[in-house]
Write a protein that holds these residues in place. Structure first.
Motif, PDB file in Angstrom:
ATOM      1  N   ALA A  77      26.780  18.632 -28.435  1.00 30.58           N
ATOM      2  CA  ALA A  77      28.007  18.175 -29.091  1.00 30.58           C
ATOM      3  C   ALA A  77      27.702  16.923 -29.911  1.00 30.58           C
ATOM      4  O   ALA A  77      28.301  16.678 -30.956  1.00 30.58           O
ATOM      5  N   THR A  78      26.715  16.159 -29.445  1.00 28.94           N
ATOM      6  CA  THR A  78      26.393  14.890 -30.098  1.00 28.94           C
ATOM      7  C   THR A  78      25.957  15.079 -31.556  1.00 28.94           C
ATOM      8  O   THR A  78      26.309  14.265 -32.412  1.00 28.94           O
ATOM      9  N   THR A 153      35.962  14.141 -20.660  1.00 28.70           N
ATOM     10  CA  THR A 153      35.163  14.503 -19.491  1.00 28.70           C
ATOM     11  C   THR A 153      34.957  13.338 -18.525  1.00 28.70           C
ATOM     12  O   THR A 153      34.951  13.526 -17.310  1.00 28.70           O
ATOM     13  N   ASP A 173      36.522  18.206 -30.432  1.00 31.43           N
ATOM     14  CA  ASP A 173      35.428  18.355 -29.470  1.00 31.43           C
ATOM     15  C   ASP A 173      36.037  19.007 -28.226  1.00 31.43           C
ATOM     16  O   ASP A 173      36.866  18.401 -27.550  1.00 31.43           O
ATOM     17  N   GLN A 196      26.942  23.337 -21.890  1.00 30.97           N
ATOM     18  CA  GLN A 196      26.569  23.090 -20.484  1.00 30.97           C
ATOM     19  C   GLN A 196      27.719  22.697 -19.563  1.00 30.97           C
ATOM     20  O   GLN A 196      27.493  22.420 -18.390  1.00 30.97           O
ATOM     21  N   LYS A 197      28.953  22.656 -20.063  1.00 38.99           N
ATOM     22  CA  LYS A 197      30.097  22.377 -19.196  1.00 38.99           C
ATOM     23  C   LYS A 197      30.710  23.697 -18.706  1.00 38.99           C
ATOM     24  O   LYS A 197      30.829  23.927 -17.522  1.00 38.99           O
TER      25      LYS A 197
HETATM   26  C1  LIG Z   1      29.160  16.363 -22.520  1.00 42.94           C
HETATM   27  C2  LIG Z   1      30.016  16.043 -23.676  1.00 42.94           C
HETATM   28  C3  LIG Z   1      29.467  15.618 -24.897  1.00 42.94           C
HETATM   29  C4  LIG Z   1      27.989  15.406 -25.106  1.00 42.94           C
HETATM   30  O1  LIG Z   1      27.380  16.636 -25.152  1.00 42.94           O
HETATM   31  P1  LIG Z   1      25.815  16.797 -25.478  1.00 42.94           P
HETATM   32  O2  LIG Z   1      25.694  18.287 -25.472  1.00 42.94           O
HETATM   33  O3  LIG Z   1      25.065  16.110 -24.385  1.00 42.94           O
HETATM   34  O4  LIG Z   1      25.565  16.211 -26.805  1.00 42.94           O
HETATM   35  C5  LIG Z   1      30.334  15.373 -25.942  1.00 42.94           C
HETATM   36  N1  LIG Z   1      31.658  15.526 -25.808  1.00 42.94           N
HETATM   37  C6  LIG Z   1      32.209  15.921 -24.639  1.00 42.94           C
HETATM   38  C7  LIG Z   1      33.683  16.072 -24.542  1.00 42.94           C
HETATM   39  C8  LIG Z   1      31.406  16.192 -23.545  1.00 42.94           C
HETATM   40  O5  LIG Z   1      31.969  16.584 -22.389  1.00 42.94           O
END
Ligand SMILES: *Cc1c(COP(=O)(O)O)cnc(C)c1O
Length: 361
Positions: A77-78, A153, A173, A196-197
């Motif tokens: 997501a980054t 999160t 996001d 990965q969530k």
């Molecule tokens: C975990 C998370 C991120 C970061 O995700 P990465 O895949 O580690 O870059 C960004 N936004 C939210 C809402 C997240 O839960």
């Protein structure tokens, strides 16, 4: 037999056991190919069928309109914190950001490197314990887009409504709430989520964007960061995260077998309610988040005594309830209860909350 724990990690997080079993069964020979998906050329006919099936399944489960493209990217997501402004923020324009937690703050910081961005709201001063009302959003009517993080999160808050931003496309996001309940994709310009969530292993990022927004990337940016280039290549400008995409396919099959997103949403609301009810009934534990802003996916709570919090986390682990320690920015505890967390895990945690209070309250 292995002893599976109830894993409350915020991510990488628990996956449905049925998904892991199927992945294991297909590990050495996936559908007669005589090899694992990990070993397949991404250009092979077998893999082309897999990626097409996964996209079709995601479109079906999320009811994604035809005017939207689906991309399977890397960088988490980054990287989207940068890709979004590199394409959606033209020279001379400005974008609005709602800062309601750690990740939306990081998104804002990255966007600032690309062009002018405004804070439409910033609730850091309130420890991000609630989501702002629509009336609190200071919107720029000319904004190129409005960015927010739908489920925070780390702090355990979730936007209970989709903001109305007029002509500015909504960018969200959805890393920690995608697939958790139905979502009207047509309200958004762009959605992105690290897998990965709630979707699969780390290494895969899903982007869903309205096709007309894609072709405006800044001159001279790398092709990998340009949505239009990624669309044109079918997410195969370079080797995509092939195994993660395959696992997402298994997760989507599992979601469909559960009854789809409406059923997931109903089950997730019930699971969250079990925990919030236990916390609301407790004098020892507190849930810091405003009731109207509570997340269904990440439940934050604490006793107010760090030593007692540690004791709780330790006792939970001894019972097979693991990864309950809160994020270092918040402390206390956090129970991440994504789709794959069974109701039984949540019931067991609620029981422990009550038993722990009897002993320590
Ligand atoms: C975990 C998370 C991120 C970061 O995700 P990465 O895949 O580690 O870059 C960004 N936004 C939210 C809402 C997240 O839960």
């Amino acid at each position: 037999m292995s002893q599976r724990v109830f894993n409350f990690s915020a991510g990488p997080a628990m996956l449905p056991e049925a998904v892991l079993s199927r992945a294991a069964a297909e590990m050495l020979d996936c559908r007669g190919a005589g090899m694992s998906v990990m070993e397949m050329s991404h250009r092979s006919k077998e893999y082309a069928a897999i990626i097409a099936e996964v996209e079709a399944a995601l479109r079906d489960v999320m009811n994604i309109p035809d005017s939207y493209r689906v991309l399977f990217l890397q960088g988490g997501a980054t990287l989207q914190f940068s890709m979004v402004p590199l394409t959606l923020l033209p020279e001379g324009a400005s974008a609005d950001y709602a800062i309601t937690g750690e990740f939306s703050g990081k998104a804002y910081k990255e966007a600032r490197k690309v062009g002018p961005v405004r804070e439409a709201v910033n609730l850091k001063g309130e420890n991000y314990a609630r989501i702002p009302a629509q009336s609190e959003l200071a919107l720029d009517p000319a904004a190129a887009y409005f960015h927010y993080c739908m489920n925070n999160t780390i702090f355990g808050t979730k936007w209970p409504y989709i903001p109305d931003t007029g002509a500015a496309p909504l960018v969200a996001d959805v890393s920690s709430c995608i697939l958790s309940e139905p979502l009207d994709v047509s309200r958004f310009g762009l959605l992105y989520a690290g897998a990965q969530k709630n979707m699969g292993p780390a290494g895969l990022t899903v982007v869903i964007l309205r096709e007309d927004l894609a072709g405006h990337a800044r001159e001279g940016i790398p092709g990998l960061l340009d949505y239009a280039v990624q669309i044109k290549s079918g997410s195969m400008l370079n080797t995509p995260p092939t195994y993660g995409i395959y696992i997402l396919g298994l997760v989507l099959d599992w979601v469909r077998a559960q009854g789809g997103l409406a059923a997931m949403g109903a089950r997730n609301r019930e699971k969250a309610q079990v925990l919030y009810d236990a916390l609301d009934a407790s004098k020892l534990f507190k849930a810091p988040v405003d009731k109207g802003s509570r997340s269904l996916m990440n439940v934050t709570f604490f006793t107010g005594d760090p030593a007692l919090d540690d004791k709780f986390v330790g006792e939970a682990a001894a019972q097979g309830l693991v990864s309950l320690k809160g994020h270092r920015a918040v402390g206390g505890m956090r129970a991440s209860i994504y789709n794959a967390m069974p109701r039984a895990g949540v019931d067991k945690l609620a029981d422990l909350i009550r038993a722990f209070e009897k002993e320590n309250g």
